[in-house]
Scaffold this active site. Structure first.
Site, mmCIF file in Angstrom:
data_model
loop_
_atom_site.group_PDB
_atom_site.id
_atom_site.type_symbol
_atom_site.label_atom_id
_atom_site.label_comp_id
_atom_site.label_asym_id
_atom_site.label_seq_id
_atom_site.Cartn_x
_atom_site.Cartn_y
_atom_site.Cartn_z
ATOM 1 C CG ASP A 1 -2.021 1.034 1.035
ATOM 2 O OD1 ASP A 1 -2.413 1.491 0.102
ATOM 3 O OD2 ASP A 1 -2.541 1.081 2.059
ATOM 4 C CG ASN B 1 -7.665 -2.171 -6.148
ATOM 5 O OD1 ASN B 1 -6.581 -2.926 -5.879
ATOM 6 N ND2 ASN B 1 -7.813 -1.041 -5.326
HETATM 7 C C1 FPP Z 1 -1.595 -0.006 -3.487
HETATM 8 O O1 FPP Z 1 -1.032 1.498 -3.439
HETATM 9 C C2 FPP Z 1 -1.106 -0.561 -4.590
HETATM 10 C C3 FPP Z 1 -1.759 -1.130 -5.793
HETATM 11 C C4 FPP Z 1 -3.204 -1.110 -5.652
HETATM 12 C C5 FPP Z 1 -1.118 -1.863 -6.794
HETATM 13 C C6 FPP Z 1 -0.090 -2.946 -6.332
HETATM 14 C C7 FPP Z 1 0.795 -2.868 -7.708
HETATM 15 C C8 FPP Z 1 2.248 -2.828 -7.754
HETATM 16 C C9 FPP Z 1 3.188 -2.749 -6.559
HETATM 17 C C10 FPP Z 1 2.779 -2.922 -9.221
HETATM 18 C C11 FPP Z 1 3.648 -4.063 -9.353
HETATM 19 C C12 FPP Z 1 2.765 -5.362 -9.100
HETATM 20 C C13 FPP Z 1 3.285 -6.358 -9.450
HETATM 21 C C14 FPP Z 1 2.657 -7.750 -8.774
HETATM 22 C C15 FPP Z 1 3.989 -6.750 -10.870
HETATM 23 P P1 FPP Z 1 -2.470 2.570 -3.449
HETATM 24 O O2 FPP Z 1 -2.429 2.907 -5.171
HETATM 25 O O3 FPP Z 1 -3.574 2.142 -2.825
HETATM 26 O O4 FPP Z 1 -1.633 3.693 -2.823
HETATM 27 P P2 FPP Z 1 -2.276 4.944 -2.071
HETATM 28 O O5 FPP Z 1 -3.137 4.313 -0.718
HETATM 29 O O6 FPP Z 1 -1.092 5.739 -1.496
HETATM 30 O O7 FPP Z 1 -3.205 5.673 -3.008
#
Ligand code: FPP
Length: 256
Positions: A29, A77
């Site tokens: 996250d 998501n």
């Molecule tokens: C959460 O941060 C992250 C995600 C929803 C996506 C995770 C994806 C990756 C790390 C990319 C690469 C993954 C793979 C498996 C190749 P957020 O967007 O919820 O952050 P925020 O809460 O700060 O908005």
């Protein structure tokens, strides 16, 4: 060796190899907040999050973890702006394609759980090819939870158990915890013993609800793109310092 590597190495040496969690699950996250802090678009936060994935996988492999499960995309998501959803799917495909040789060379088995039918066809076929190619690898299983939520998984398990009962294959009185576990997407995996969440949020967000019944939880304010092996080792050391009682009393767990 630079300072970060020295610190990381010192932590690694303190880990008791006999008590390493077999399965670590991570709620990655903070990509969006990391991007904002750096004056970048959200998608660039996800792109930099790939470094966190590499670090977590490398660190887990080094200390002998056999299962690493990452929450990469939740059922919820899908409600994000479509640009971000598309960018995440592209990133996933590109990352799997780019990293596949190295994963294979390091005996990493790639696995995915979730409603894979809901993924764009190209994304799904890339994943399926990668899973097929790495199916014989035994060092560590890297499971990506994609279009996953624990309630989706539990509903699906209930349906499949009910179908088995209706078909006369299963006696309702014979249903026990094993039956439920065997109908989950994680059926061939040990339960996670350690669950990590980055970015300072302290909630589970519909992730592996059944499987984490006895997991130790570890939260860190570090944003996912900044996650390093050092943080994984800190989490494991903290895990090893805790007494896991599974409902028993202290003296039963560690007899005098
Ligand atoms: C959460 O941060 C992250 C995600 C929803 C996506 C995770 C994806 C990756 C790390 C990319 C690469 C993954 C793979 C498996 C190749 P957020 O967007 O919820 O952050 P925020 O809460 O700060 O908005």
């Amino acid at each position: 060796m630079d300072q970060l590597n020295e610190r990381t190495e010192a932590l690694r040496l303190r880990i008791d190899a006999a008590r390493v969690p077999r399965h670590i699950a991570i709620i990655m996250d903070g990509n969006g907040r990391w991007a904002k802090q750096h004056g970048l678009q959200r998608v660039e936060g996800h792109m930099n999050g790939v470094r966190g994935v590499r670090e977590a996988l490398t660190g887990a492999t080094e200390i002998g973890v056999t299962h690493l499960t990452l929450y990469a995309f939740s059922t919820e998501n899908w409600n994000r702006p479509s640009d971000e959803v598309n960018a995440l799917m592209d990133l996933l495909v590109r990352t799997v394609v780019n990293e596949l040789d190295e994963l294979h060379e390091n005996s990493v088995r790639l696995n995915a759980i979730g409603d894979l039918d809901s993924l764009p066809p190209g994304c799904r076929s890339t994943l399926e090819d990668a899973m097929r190619r790495t199916t014989g690898n035994t060092r560590i299983t890297l499971t990506l939870a994609l279009s996953y939520s624990a309630r989706w998984e539990l509903v699906r398990a209930a349906r499949s158990i009910a179908t088995a009962v209706r078909n006369g294959e299963l006696d309702p009185d014979a249903i026990d915890e094993r039956t439920v576990a065997d109908h989950l997407a994680t059926r061939n995996m040990p339960d996670p013993e350690l669950l990590i969440r980055t970015s300072g949020e302290q909630r589970i967000s519909n992730f592996l609800l059944w499987q984490i019944a006895y997991a130790e939880l570890w939260f860190t304010p570090v944003l996912w793109p900044d996650f390093r092996r050092e943080h994984l080792f800190q989490a494991v050391l903290d895990f090893q310092s805790r007494e896991r009682r599974f409902g028993l009393i202290s003296e039963q767990v560690t007899p005098a």
